[in-house]
Write a protein that holds these residues in place. Structure first.
Motif, PDB file in Angstrom:
ATOM      1  N   LEU A  27       0.803  -1.147   0.038  1.00 16.61           N
ATOM      2  CA  LEU A  27      -0.129   0.023   0.081  1.00 16.61           C
ATOM      3  C   LEU A  27       0.908   1.274  -0.224  1.00 16.61           C
ATOM      4  O   LEU A  27       1.699   1.606   0.984  1.00 16.61           O
ATOM      5  CB  LEU A  27      -0.689  -0.041   1.066  1.00 16.61           C
ATOM      6  N   TRP A  33      -7.926   3.449   7.785  1.00 15.15           N
ATOM      7  CA  TRP A  33      -6.848   2.697   7.201  1.00 15.15           C
ATOM      8  C   TRP A  33      -6.148   1.640   8.473  1.00 15.15           C
ATOM      9  O   TRP A  33      -6.104   0.613   8.258  1.00 15.15           O
ATOM     10  CB  TRP A  33      -5.781   3.419   6.486  1.00 15.15           C
ATOM     11  N   LEU A  56      -6.571  -2.265   8.533  1.00 14.14           N
ATOM     12  CA  LEU A  56      -5.453  -3.300   8.784  1.00 14.14           C
ATOM     13  C   LEU A  56      -5.515  -4.177  10.064  1.00 14.14           C
ATOM     14  O   LEU A  56      -5.051  -5.226  10.136  1.00 14.14           O
ATOM     15  CB  LEU A  56      -3.983  -2.577   8.686  1.00 14.14           C
ATOM     16  N   VAL A  81       3.281  -1.376   4.304  1.00 12.04           N
ATOM     17  CA  VAL A  81       2.751   0.215   4.064  1.00 12.04           C
ATOM     18  C   VAL A  81       3.893   1.037   4.003  1.00 12.04           C
ATOM     19  O   VAL A  81       4.906   1.100   4.632  1.00 12.04           O
ATOM     20  CB  VAL A  81       2.067   0.471   5.353  1.00 12.04           C
ATOM     21  N   ARG A 115       7.214   4.574   8.579  1.00  7.43           N
ATOM     22  CA  ARG A 115       6.952   3.988   7.154  1.00  7.43           C
ATOM     23  C   ARG A 115       7.017   5.028   5.909  1.00  7.43           C
ATOM     24  O   ARG A 115       6.581   5.061   4.835  1.00  7.43           O
ATOM     25  CB  ARG A 115       5.557   3.415   7.182  1.00  7.43           C
TER      26      ARG A 115
END
Length: 549
Positions: free
Chosen positions: A69, A83, A87, A150, A170
């Protein structure tokens, strides 16, 4: 000598005095808070994705592949909380694609080898206790993910993502200042691909904007992309392609005007196509030097919008049209009905189950694909909790409830029959043209979108209300629109994820400095000062998030 006249101080109304005191109080706290948070946040922004662990390496040997993603952001992620909940529903699950290798490892005739494999599985993949905050200490990391990775790109001068736990650590290290329609967008996309391709388990690459929301639950999203042999790009010569943006100076040895294509910027690429895009230099150089500017043959200046044309044109020039979905428009639903250079931005009142169905294009198999996907995953916990390889093998052979099924058997209306793992199939896939995400839903729609997602939880879970403001938007569950169904729907996870973004968990949060009452006072001060108190809010947060309004 006459005494000098000393002007008397002006009297202030009680409300004004209270406002002044609140602003002064938080001015001092805000300065200290901002410095500490930005120092800690910069380290988080500079960190890249965590290196591949021993469990990922082992699961890779078992054939487990992941979806990368890739969030392309200009500021904060508008729907970060959604989100993150999304997840949670994928945490600690394995796809059934790994079942044959698991059975070979745990159920083989060689008991010694089976026990060694089981010991390695337990040692490398021991499930971390659910990272749920029940003491009000703020957001925590996501639990282990075996289906998704991610990545996030933000402008190099932006320091707001440190408040968003989903993106902490990330954010990729190479970042570009981007402008709409500029080649810099392509630079950012390639930077994301470069980082995501470093993980050999990433098989599909989904580009997602900062205003995107998922249209399906994570299990359907995963199985659908893994089922598709093609890329979600339209590299075929059909539809509106803005041919006037091409000019002959762009021609190369392999690319000419007949290859000019247009597709949605937000793509879903196979690994092979992602590698092609990243390694290309010839077409990129042509776009960089000649796409856009003064078109002499038209006697006018034109935009090129490279991010809409580069990927599909490159794939077409290499003869790969048939490896893309010609009837689709990419990964994301986009509404161009306003007939403007930018797509329609939806408002909170627009966000309804009916809108999500429309965004799904009312595709065939919408419900069947969701039902199939529930049966296509198995949890790691029973394998790790077994006392021997033989017990773990028996767990694999025993019927398991579908993902998201609750202990009392209730669910979103789907079948909870205990199908044997080996008999489960993703038998009713969506058409590759059906969107899997949707845009543009700006930050001010976030509360409404979250409520719609929570309302899709199994019966009873949707009773959780995150704020008084949420009561205004409370909606009834529509069984045909499922975004969440499993761990994300438990009260502990809902409370943890939907907590205010600044908290004691960061050690520098405003809630830690002033408490809930102080936060409400600051929000009140900002409201009645016409926004003057905003100067003490650290960059990257807005009042809608801080005050949950």
């Amino acid at each position: 000598m006459a005494a000098a006249l000393v002007p008397l101080p002006r009297r202030r109304r009680p409300a004004a005095r209270l406002l002044a005191a609140a602003v002064a109080l938080f001015a001092a706290a805000g300065v200290l808070l901002t410095a500490a948070v930005l120092n800690a946040g910069q380290a988080a922004l500079n960190a890249t994705a965590a290196p591949q662990g021993a469990c990922s390496q082992l699961l890779g040997l078992l054939g487990v592949k992941k979806v990368a993603l890739m969030f392309l952001t200009t500021r904060r992620l508008a729907h970060e909380k959604l989100w993150r909940l999304w997840l949670w529903d994928a945490a600690n699950l394995l796809p059934l694609q790994a079942l044959p290798a698991l059975q070979d490892g745990l159920c083989g005739s060689d008991a010694t080898a089976a026990d060694a494999f089981w010991q390695r599985l337990r040692g490398d993949c021991s499930v971390v206790p659910p990272l749920v905050d029940t003491a009000g200490q703020g957001p925590t990391e996501l639990p282990p993910q075996h289906l998704f990775t991610v990545y996030a790109h933000a402008p190099p001068d932006y320091q707001g993502l440190e408040y968003q736990p989903l993106l902490a650590g990330r954010v990729i290290p190479t970042r570009f200042k981007t402008w709409w329609g500029d080649i810099s967008i392509l630079d950012a996309e390639k930077a994301l691909l470069r980082e995501a391709l470093k993980d050999p388990l990433n098989e599909k690459f989904a580009l997602i904007s900062d205003s995107d929301v998922p249209l399906y639950d994570p299990l359907t999203f995963y199985q659908q992309l893994m089922h598709e042999p093609r890329s979600r790009v339209r590299a075929c010569a059909n539809g509106w392609m803005n041919r006037d943006r091409w000019r002959d100076e762009m021609s190369t040895e392999t690319m000419n005007g007949s290859h000019w294509r247009k597709s949605n910027q937000f793509f879903g690429l196979t690994r092979r196509h992602a590698e092609i895009v990243l390694n290309d230099q010839e077409a990129e150089r042509s776009f960089r030097e000649h796409c856009g500017g003064w078109y002499a043959h038209l006697n006018q200046w034109k935009e090129c919008i490279a991010d809409e044309h580069y990927v599909p044109t490159l794939l077409a020039s290499l003869g790969l049209e048939d490896e893309t979905y010609c009837r689709g428009w990419g990964l994301a639903y986009t509404d161009w009905s306003d007939n403007w250079i930018h797509p329609k931005s939806f408002k909170p009142r627009d966000v309804t189950p009916e809108l999500l169905k429309k965004m799904r294009w009312n595709c065939e198999n919408m419900t069947s694909a969701v039902e199939d996907s529930r049966h296509m995953f198995l949890p790691l916990e029973p394998l790790l909790a077994a006392s021997s390889a033989q017990q773990a093998c028996q767990a694999l052979q025993a019927p398991m409830p579908p993902a998201g099924a609750r202990s009392n058997g209730s669910d979103n209306g789907g079948s909870d029959s205990l199908l044997p793992l080996g008999s489960r199939r993703y038998a009713h896939p969506l058409d590759g043209a059906c969107p899997l995400t949707a845009r543009k839903l700006p930050a001010f729609t976030a509360l409404r979108v979250r409520q719609l997602a929570v309302a899709s939880c199994p019966n009873g879970a949707a009773d959780f209300v995150e704020s008084r403001a949420a009561l205004v938007f409370k909606t009834e569950r529509d069984p045909s629109v499922v975004l969440l169904r499993g761990t994300a729907c438990t009260p502990d996870v809902l409370r943890q994820v939907l907590a205010p973004p600044l908290s004691a968990g960061t050690g520098t949060g405003l809630a830690a400095a002033a408490g809930a009452a102080g936060r409400r006072l600051l929000c009140t001060a900002n409201r009645y000062s016409g926004g003057a108190a905003a100067q003490w809010l650290p960059e990257g947060l807005d009042w809608g998030e801080l005050c949950d309004l």
